[in-house]
Design a protein around this motif. Structure first.
Motif, short mmCIF file in Angstrom:
data_model
loop_
_atom_site.label_atom_id
_atom_site.label_comp_id
_atom_site.label_asym_id
_atom_site.label_seq_id
_atom_site.Cartn_x
_atom_site.Cartn_y
_atom_site.Cartn_z
N UNK A 181 36.33 -30.35 22.77
CA UNK A 181 36.12 -29.02 22.23
C UNK A 181 34.64 -28.84 21.87
N UNK A 182 34.22 -27.56 21.73
CA UNK A 182 32.84 -27.27 21.36
C UNK A 182 32.69 -27.21 19.84
N UNK A 183 31.52 -27.67 19.37
CA UNK A 183 31.22 -27.63 17.94
C UNK A 183 29.72 -27.43 17.77
N UNK A 184 29.35 -26.77 16.65
CA UNK A 184 27.93 -26.56 16.32
C UNK A 184 27.46 -27.78 15.54
N UNK A 185 26.58 -28.57 16.16
CA UNK A 185 26.23 -29.87 15.61
C UNK A 185 24.77 -29.99 15.18
N UNK A 186 24.59 -30.76 14.11
CA UNK A 186 23.27 -31.18 13.64
C UNK A 186 23.08 -32.64 14.05
N UNK A 187 22.07 -32.88 14.86
CA UNK A 187 21.76 -34.25 15.29
C UNK A 187 20.53 -34.80 14.58
N UNK A 188 19.60 -33.91 14.22
CA UNK A 188 18.41 -34.29 13.47
C UNK A 188 18.23 -33.32 12.32
N UNK A 189 17.76 -33.81 11.19
CA UNK A 189 17.63 -32.98 9.99
C UNK A 189 16.30 -32.24 9.99
N UNK A 190 16.12 -31.43 11.04
CA UNK A 190 14.84 -30.74 11.25
C UNK A 190 14.99 -29.23 11.21
N UNK A 191 16.10 -28.73 10.66
CA UNK A 191 16.25 -27.31 10.46
C UNK A 191 17.08 -26.62 11.53
N UNK A 192 17.28 -25.30 11.38
CA UNK A 192 18.19 -24.55 12.26
C UNK A 192 17.74 -24.45 13.71
N UNK A 193 16.45 -24.65 13.98
CA UNK A 193 15.97 -24.55 15.37
C UNK A 193 16.56 -25.64 16.26
N UNK A 194 17.01 -26.73 15.67
CA UNK A 194 17.42 -27.88 16.47
C UNK A 194 18.92 -28.13 16.48
N UNK A 195 19.71 -27.21 15.97
CA UNK A 195 21.16 -27.38 16.09
C UNK A 195 21.58 -27.04 17.52
N UNK A 196 22.72 -27.57 17.96
CA UNK A 196 23.13 -27.39 19.35
C UNK A 196 24.65 -27.37 19.44
N UNK A 197 25.15 -26.71 20.50
CA UNK A 197 26.57 -26.73 20.81
C UNK A 197 26.86 -28.01 21.59
N UNK A 198 27.76 -28.82 21.08
CA UNK A 198 28.08 -30.10 21.71
C UNK A 198 29.59 -30.20 21.95
N UNK A 199 29.96 -31.01 22.95
CA UNK A 199 31.36 -31.36 23.17
C UNK A 199 31.72 -32.54 22.27
N UNK A 200 32.75 -32.39 21.45
CA UNK A 200 33.19 -33.45 20.54
C UNK A 200 34.70 -33.61 20.67
N UNK A 201 35.24 -34.73 20.26
CA UNK A 201 36.70 -34.91 20.34
C UNK A 201 37.43 -33.94 19.41
N UNK A 202 38.58 -33.47 19.86
CA UNK A 202 39.39 -32.59 19.02
C UNK A 202 40.01 -33.43 17.89
N UNK A 203 40.04 -32.90 16.66
CA UNK A 203 40.56 -33.70 15.53
C UNK A 203 42.07 -33.88 15.62
N UNK A 204 42.55 -34.95 15.01
CA UNK A 204 43.99 -35.19 14.88
C UNK A 204 44.46 -34.66 13.54
N UNK A 205 45.74 -34.38 13.45
CA UNK A 205 46.31 -33.84 12.21
C UNK A 205 46.68 -34.99 11.28
N UNK A 206 45.82 -35.31 10.34
CA UNK A 206 46.10 -36.35 9.35
C UNK A 206 47.07 -35.81 8.30
N UNK A 207 47.75 -36.67 7.57
CA UNK A 207 48.66 -36.21 6.50
C UNK A 207 47.91 -35.33 5.49
N UNK A 208 48.55 -34.22 5.13
CA UNK A 208 47.94 -33.32 4.16
C UNK A 208 46.91 -32.38 4.74
N UNK A 209 46.71 -32.44 6.08
CA UNK A 209 45.76 -31.58 6.76
C UNK A 209 46.49 -30.65 7.72
N UNK A 210 45.82 -29.56 8.08
CA UNK A 210 46.41 -28.56 8.96
C UNK A 210 45.43 -28.28 10.10
#
Length: 322
Positions: free
Chosen positions: A1-30
């Motif tokens: 899935x796509x997610x808005x990711x921070x890879x370096x702590x250099x401000x909003x200019x360097x955030x990027x859309x990345x492919x990351x694993x989809x989360x699993x439903x842990x107990x107590x989560x939705x």
């Protein structure tokens, strides 16, 4: 899935859309399919490593979000419309949300409006109800009134029966605050004298201050006897103001901190009570979050830059999907 990711702590200019694993439903989560994400000041601080919480990069942005429940869990039904929040992680196609931080989204509100609710409106409700003890008929002065917290405070205060005076830096922002429901909107320059005139010399009962800096002393001077100044933040970037406590004696006035997040952590069940109260106010028709601008997910960085440049009106929203 796509997610808005921070890879370096250099401000909003360097955030990027990345492919990351989809989360699993842990107990107590939705599992929630996210439609809209509200852009928040913590998002901006997170991109620079300046927030009190410091996740290790890479991590996903997104504090406030709204969407649809994917699988029934923890009291939520598949297909149910919800709004929620977390420290980060909401700016993704799917989020695994802790159930206590997820709420049923009223049918009268869109996903964009839902993503504007959690942090801002629950902060405003906590400030006015829990910290200020606001009563119907009192007058509230709101600094930064055209922003997300400001417009939320206008609407919550009005729903609680208060008169609202919005303080803004430009005529455009004053007009936006009036459209959000403010009874009066005044310029920040000379606001103390304007308040005196609008209140017949009495002053206001409550000041909500997200700005700090130079406005702090005149805010104290604008309080009526037994008035309360609520300290929410320091967006002016001018340092943390100090108060000479003898000023508090003159009119029996208070300076009160507003730390909603810490209070929530220490009072289990309080969030559920708050949301029930907010839902009552929404059902009564007094609350419709004003959305200043929407952005496609690819422009999350631009939304943060607009917030940083104080170009934001109301809540800025990023759409993960239409």
């Amino acid at each position: 899935m796509r997610a808005v990711q921070v890879s370096t702590l250099t401000g909003p200019d360097d955030i990027a859309i990345q492919e990351v694993p989809e989360p699993a439903a842990a107990p107590g989560h939705v599992l929630v399919q996210v439609h809209s994400v509200g852009v928040s000041f913590p998002d901006l601080l997170l991109t620079r490593g300046q927030y009190q919480l410091k996740p290790e990069p890479p991590f996903t942005l997104g504090v406030d979000f709204a969407g649809v429940v994917l699988e029934s869990a923890a009291g939520f039904d598949e297909g149910q419309r919800v709004a929620g929040f977390g420290s980060h992680g909401g700016a993704a196609e799917v989020v695994a949300a802790p159930a206590p931080m997820l709420f049923a989204l009223p049918d009268s509100l869109s996903y964009d409006e839902g993503s504007a609710l959690p942090m801002n409106y629950l902060t405003a409700l906590f400030a006015l109800e829990e910290r200020a003890g606001l009563r119907a008929g009192e007058t509230v002065l709101i600094h930064g009134a055209a922003g997300g917290v400001g417009t939320a405070t206008i609407q919550v205060a009005k729903a609680m029966g208060a008169r609202t005076i919005a303080v803004c830096s430009t005529e455009e922002k004053q007009a936006f605050a009036r459209a959000a429901g403010a009874d009066e909107a005044i310029a920040i320059d000379g606001f103390k004298d304007a308040v005196k005139e609008l209140t017949g010399g009495r002053g206001v009962d409550v000041v909500l201050d997200v700005v700090g800096g130079d406005v702090f002393t005149d805010s104290l001077r604008s309080l009526a006897p037994q008035g309360r100044l609520l300290v929410v933040g320091f967006a002016a970037g001018q340092g943390i103001p100090e108060v000479k406590v003898n000023r508090l004696l003159l009119n029996n006035i208070d300076v009160r901190g507003v730390g909603w997040g810490d209070y929530v952590l220490k009072h289990p069940g309080y969030l559920e009570q708050q949301w029930a109260r907010l839902a009552e106010l929404i059902d009564a028709g007094g609350i419709t979050p004003p959305i200043g601008r929407t952005y496609p997910v690819e422009e999350f960085g631009q939304a943060l830059r607009d917030m940083d440049d104080r170009a934001a009106l109301g809540k800025l929203v990023v759409r993960i999907r239409d």
